[in-house]
Motif scaffolding. Sequence first.
Motif, PDB file in Angstrom:
ATOM      1  N   VAL A 127     -45.795  28.091  -8.343  1.00 55.95           N
ATOM      2  CA  VAL A 127     -47.164  28.619  -8.298  1.00 55.95           C
ATOM      3  C   VAL A 127     -47.760  28.624  -9.702  1.00 55.95           C
ATOM      4  O   VAL A 127     -48.929  28.262  -9.901  1.00 55.95           O
ATOM      5  CB  VAL A 127     -47.186  30.024  -7.673  1.00 55.95           C
ATOM      6  N   GLN A 166     -48.662  25.115 -10.487  1.00 54.77           N
ATOM      7  CA  GLN A 166     -49.898  24.756  -9.794  1.00 54.77           C
ATOM      8  C   GLN A 166     -51.116  25.255 -10.560  1.00 54.77           C
ATOM      9  O   GLN A 166     -52.087  24.514 -10.771  1.00 54.77           O
ATOM     10  CB  GLN A 166     -49.874  25.353  -8.391  1.00 54.77           C
ATOM     11  N   ASP A 167     -51.081  26.516 -10.988  1.00 56.30           N
ATOM     12  CA  ASP A 167     -52.211  27.080 -11.733  1.00 56.30           C
ATOM     13  C   ASP A 167     -52.459  26.304 -13.017  1.00 56.30           C
ATOM     14  O   ASP A 167     -53.599  26.044 -13.405  1.00 56.30           O
ATOM     15  CB  ASP A 167     -51.942  28.554 -12.052  1.00 56.30           C
ATOM     16  N   THR A 205     -43.899  22.729  -1.246  1.00 53.99           N
ATOM     17  CA  THR A 205     -45.283  22.965  -0.826  1.00 53.99           C
ATOM     18  C   THR A 205     -45.485  24.312  -0.148  1.00 53.99           C
ATOM     19  O   THR A 205     -46.626  24.743   0.026  1.00 53.99           O
ATOM     20  CB  THR A 205     -45.738  21.872   0.150  1.00 53.99           C
ATOM     21  N   LEU A 231     -47.715  26.750  -1.984  1.00 53.00           N
ATOM     22  CA  LEU A 231     -48.764  26.156  -2.800  1.00 53.00           C
ATOM     23  C   LEU A 231     -50.028  25.879  -1.992  1.00 53.00           C
ATOM     24  O   LEU A 231     -50.003  25.815  -0.765  1.00 53.00           O
ATOM     25  CB  LEU A 231     -48.258  24.862  -3.444  1.00 53.00           C
ATOM     26  N   ASN A 232     -51.114  25.689  -2.711  1.00 58.36           N
ATOM     27  CA  ASN A 232     -52.409  25.380  -2.113  1.00 58.36           C
ATOM     28  C   ASN A 232     -52.416  23.910  -1.682  1.00 58.36           C
ATOM     29  O   ASN A 232     -52.270  23.023  -2.524  1.00 58.36           O
ATOM     30  CB  ASN A 232     -53.508  25.640  -3.148  1.00 58.36           C
ATOM     31  N   VAL A 280     -54.328  21.447  -3.664  1.00 56.22           N
ATOM     32  CA  VAL A 280     -53.818  21.079  -4.988  1.00 56.22           C
ATOM     33  C   VAL A 280     -52.582  20.205  -4.865  1.00 56.22           C
ATOM     34  O   VAL A 280     -52.458  19.173  -5.530  1.00 56.22           O
ATOM     35  CB  VAL A 280     -53.491  22.344  -5.819  1.00 56.22           C
ATOM     36  N   CYS A 281     -51.667  20.608  -4.005  1.00 50.07           N
ATOM     37  CA  CYS A 281     -50.410  19.880  -3.819  1.00 50.07           C
ATOM     38  C   CYS A 281     -50.372  19.332  -2.399  1.00 50.07           C
ATOM     39  O   CYS A 281     -50.310  20.101  -1.434  1.00 50.07           O
ATOM     40  CB  CYS A 281     -49.219  20.809  -4.070  1.00 50.07           C
ATOM     41  N   GLU A 312     -54.357  17.771  -9.582  1.00 55.02           N
ATOM     42  CA  GLU A 312     -53.697  17.581  -8.287  1.00 55.02           C
ATOM     43  C   GLU A 312     -52.251  17.133  -8.463  1.00 55.02           C
ATOM     44  O   GLU A 312     -51.908  16.459  -9.437  1.00 55.02           O
ATOM     45  CB  GLU A 312     -54.437  16.539  -7.446  1.00 55.02           C
ATOM     46  N   ILE A 313     -51.429  17.488  -7.472  1.00 54.92           N
ATOM     47  CA  ILE A 313     -50.033  17.047  -7.378  1.00 54.92           C
ATOM     48  C   ILE A 313     -49.893  16.308  -6.055  1.00 54.92           C
ATOM     49  O   ILE A 313     -50.279  16.829  -4.998  1.00 54.92           O
ATOM     50  CB  ILE A 313     -49.065  18.243  -7.405  1.00 54.92           C
ATOM     51  N   TYR A 356     -45.550  23.107 -18.392  1.00 48.24           N
ATOM     52  CA  TYR A 356     -46.503  24.110 -17.920  1.00 48.24           C
ATOM     53  C   TYR A 356     -46.235  25.463 -18.561  1.00 48.24           C
ATOM     54  O   TYR A 356     -45.165  25.714 -19.126  1.00 48.24           O
ATOM     55  CB  TYR A 356     -46.420  24.235 -16.395  1.00 48.24           C
TER      56      TYR A 356
END
Length: 302
Positions: free
Chosen positions: A64, A67-68, A97, A100-101, A104-105, A135-136, A268
């Motif tokens: 997470v 992702q941010d 996943t 995650l959003n 985004v992913c 994006e991922i 990250y």
Amino acid sequence: MPTPSDDLLRRVSDDLIDGYDEELEMEIEDDDRPDGLDSAEAARRREARRTYFRELFRLQAELVKLQDWVVHTGHKVVVVFEGRDAAGKGGVIKRITQRLNPRVCRVVALPAPNDRERTQWYFQRYVTQLPAGGEIVLFDRSWYNRAGVERVMGFCNEEQVEEFFRTVPEFEKMLVRSGIQLVKYWFSISDEEQEARFLGRIHDPLKQWKLSPMDLESRRRWEHYTKVKEEMLARTHTPESPWWVVPADDKKTARLNCIHHLLSLIPYHEVERPSITLPERIRHEGYRRHQVPGEIYVPQVY
């Protein structure tokens, strides 16, 4: 803001627990171990399972944060998951996943090319799936189909395979130069483990859909797959886009090791989020909720 009531706190706690139960449901679905273990072995497995869940939830919290950071920086990530049938690619993708959003992913699992796509440049349909900034993209099988299943099953000729091997290093260099971080994983399982997983799918009605005639034929052609896999890794392992092999006979350790490794490859850091305050709901004195017709409610069977 008023202090939350005990009932509200209980509801929030129940919602959090329900989120973790989702992972437990997935694990029960995946669990094909025999019953009848002695007490010592059962205790060892319970402890191993607790350790697995503890580490998985910790790693998912890091995902997470990743992702941010990806959204904040506009980073672009592509992760390729390859391996034999039943190697566990789908299982690790689910765990990545899960928290995650999906905006985004996202997961790309392309079907066999249609008649039009077969006339296009081989990489064309994959290019349209590549990420924009922030994006991922996770490829559940990828352009490496040409070096694997297509080659083994005779869906392409050796001239097309050679063209693939000539093109793919340059194609991946272009992706990296464009700012995409490309990570490639090969999930490696033994002959014996694949046989056990296939038999598990054959005898489990909930998993039979995972077996296609192509999967069964791939089992018969194990040695041919081994040969083309070894050539694929040797010819497409480059400094710009190396392969990473995940030993996957143990599903849980494979998931943890893969997620841990993926996190280690991306620089990250936690992005500070603004504090959030739930606003008071606006209430109007004349508001009345209309009765919903009873016949449109879903029957309360449970």
